[in-house]
Design an enzyme around this catalytic site. Structure first.
Site, PDB file in Angstrom:
ATOM      1  N   ASP A   1       0.726  -1.257   0.025  1.00 13.57           N
ATOM      2  CA  ASP A   1      -0.028   0.093  -0.058  1.00 13.57           C
ATOM      3  C   ASP A   1       0.907   1.357   0.198  1.00 13.57           C
ATOM      4  O   ASP A   1       2.098   1.311   0.296  1.00 13.57           O
ATOM      5  CB  ASP A   1      -0.922   0.045   1.276  1.00 13.57           C
ATOM      6  CG  ASP A   1      -1.941  -0.968   1.237  1.00 13.57           C
ATOM      7  OD1 ASP A   1      -2.001  -1.620   0.407  1.00 13.57           O
ATOM      8  OD2 ASP A   1      -2.785  -0.943   2.252  1.00 13.57           O
TER       9      ASP A   1
ATOM     10  N   HIS B   1       3.960  -2.072   3.106  1.00 12.71           N
ATOM     11  CA  HIS B   1       3.865  -0.754   2.403  1.00 12.71           C
ATOM     12  C   HIS B   1       5.136  -0.526   1.821  1.00 12.71           C
ATOM     13  O   HIS B   1       6.104  -0.745   2.442  1.00 12.71           O
ATOM     14  CB  HIS B   1       3.645   0.351   3.439  1.00 12.71           C
ATOM     15  CG  HIS B   1       2.310   0.134   4.515  1.00 12.71           C
ATOM     16  ND1 HIS B   1       2.235  -0.768   5.458  1.00 12.71           N
ATOM     17  CD2 HIS B   1       1.307   1.046   4.140  1.00 12.71           C
ATOM     18  CE1 HIS B   1       1.037  -0.533   5.832  1.00 12.71           C
ATOM     19  NE2 HIS B   1       0.398   0.473   5.220  1.00 12.71           N
TER      20      HIS B   1
HETATM   21 ZN   LIG Z   1      -2.622   3.219   3.265  1.00 13.66          ZN
END
Ligand SMILES: [Zn+2]
Length: 273
Positions: free
Chosen positions: A83, A225
């Protein structure tokens, strides 16, 4: 009288001979069938089916059809997701690492991050990764009106589609926040996760990798991430170990397809089991 005894003896000998010859034919026939059966199993076991399982392929079933290792040679599909990117210096390094390992991943992109990173996003699609929607401004969709939420998603989707041409729409709401209004109004499946690495807390690559290897199993969706160097290194380390353990990394869509689940708009997906 004596003649009859001789006749009977000759008949008995002939009968014994016929029986013996028939038996030889029967045994030879069985052997032939057995041999043919075994060679068929071996051809399947050493062929294309096993070739697509990384690290596996040596445990061909004997002749029972049940793998000797109790199913450990079955494909173990799992999805890894990233993400908040893309980001120069981390996402591009990750893409190279994934390509080297033949891994397909899913990226949930923030619309704001697209400008200046167009090449990276094109590369994702070209490498077979799935590019998903993480809103334009990384907003909490559960707190927005349905009109504002739709605008956030549409702006991001427009940017991504013009770069990738991908028709599949997947949404990961920032913070994993989902409301009933969102579920009712959204035109895409909602993808959350089942393995949260909490990589944003400043964990080392080693800790991230250890957590994934210890926690993730078949049918899971792993959350990372791609804006942190440790996340990228940790992900690649975990992938190396898990591939050795027989795991195959696929995109989120592929993961559900392989499990016979068709993803529907407005539904929340965390794992396949
Ligand atoms: Zn996010």
């Amino acid at each position: 009288m004596e003649k009859n005894i001789w006749k009977r003896m000759i008949l008995l000998i002939l009968l014994a001979l016929i029986l013996s010859i028939s038996y030889q034919f029967f045994v030879a026939g069985s052997r032939f069938h057995l041999k043919a059966g075994n060679s068929h199993v071996m051809a399947e076991g050493s062929g294309a089916e096993n070739a697509e399982i990384p690290g596996g392929g040596s445990s061909a079933p004997e002749s029972s059809g049940v793998p000797a290792d109790g199913g450990a040679s079955q494909p173990k599909y799992i999805a890894i997701t990233f993400d908040d990117g893309p980001k120069q210096g981390t996402t591009d390094v990750l893409l190279d690492g994934l390509k080297e390992r033949g891994v397909k991943a899913t990226f949930f992109i923030i619309g704001q991050q697209v400008e200046g990173n167009e090449e990276i996003i094109r590369q994702m699609a070209e490498d077979g990764h799935l590019v998903g929607n993480h809103t334009f401004n990384h907003v909490n969709l559960a707190k927005l009106s349905s009109t504002d939420g739709a605008k956030e998603l549409a702006e991001c989707f427009g940017e991504l589609q013009s770069l990738t041409g991908q028709e599949d729409c997947l949404v990961r709401p920032p913070y994993g926040e989902v409301s009933d209004t969102l579920k009712k109004n959204i035109d895409c499946p909602i993808v959350l996760w089942s393995v949260d690495t909490r990589d944003w807390t400043g964990k080392s690559a080693g800790d991230i990798a250890d957590y994934i290897v210890a926690t993730a199993k078949t049918g899971d969706i792993i959350l990372l991430h791609d804006i942190y160097k440790d996340s990228v290194q940790g992900a690649l380390m975990a992938i190396d170990t898990m591939q050795k353990n027989g795991y195959t990394f696929v995109t989120v869509t592929e993961l559900f397809e392989k499990n016979g689940i068709s993803m529907e708009s407005g539904k929340v997906y965390r794992k396949t089991y």
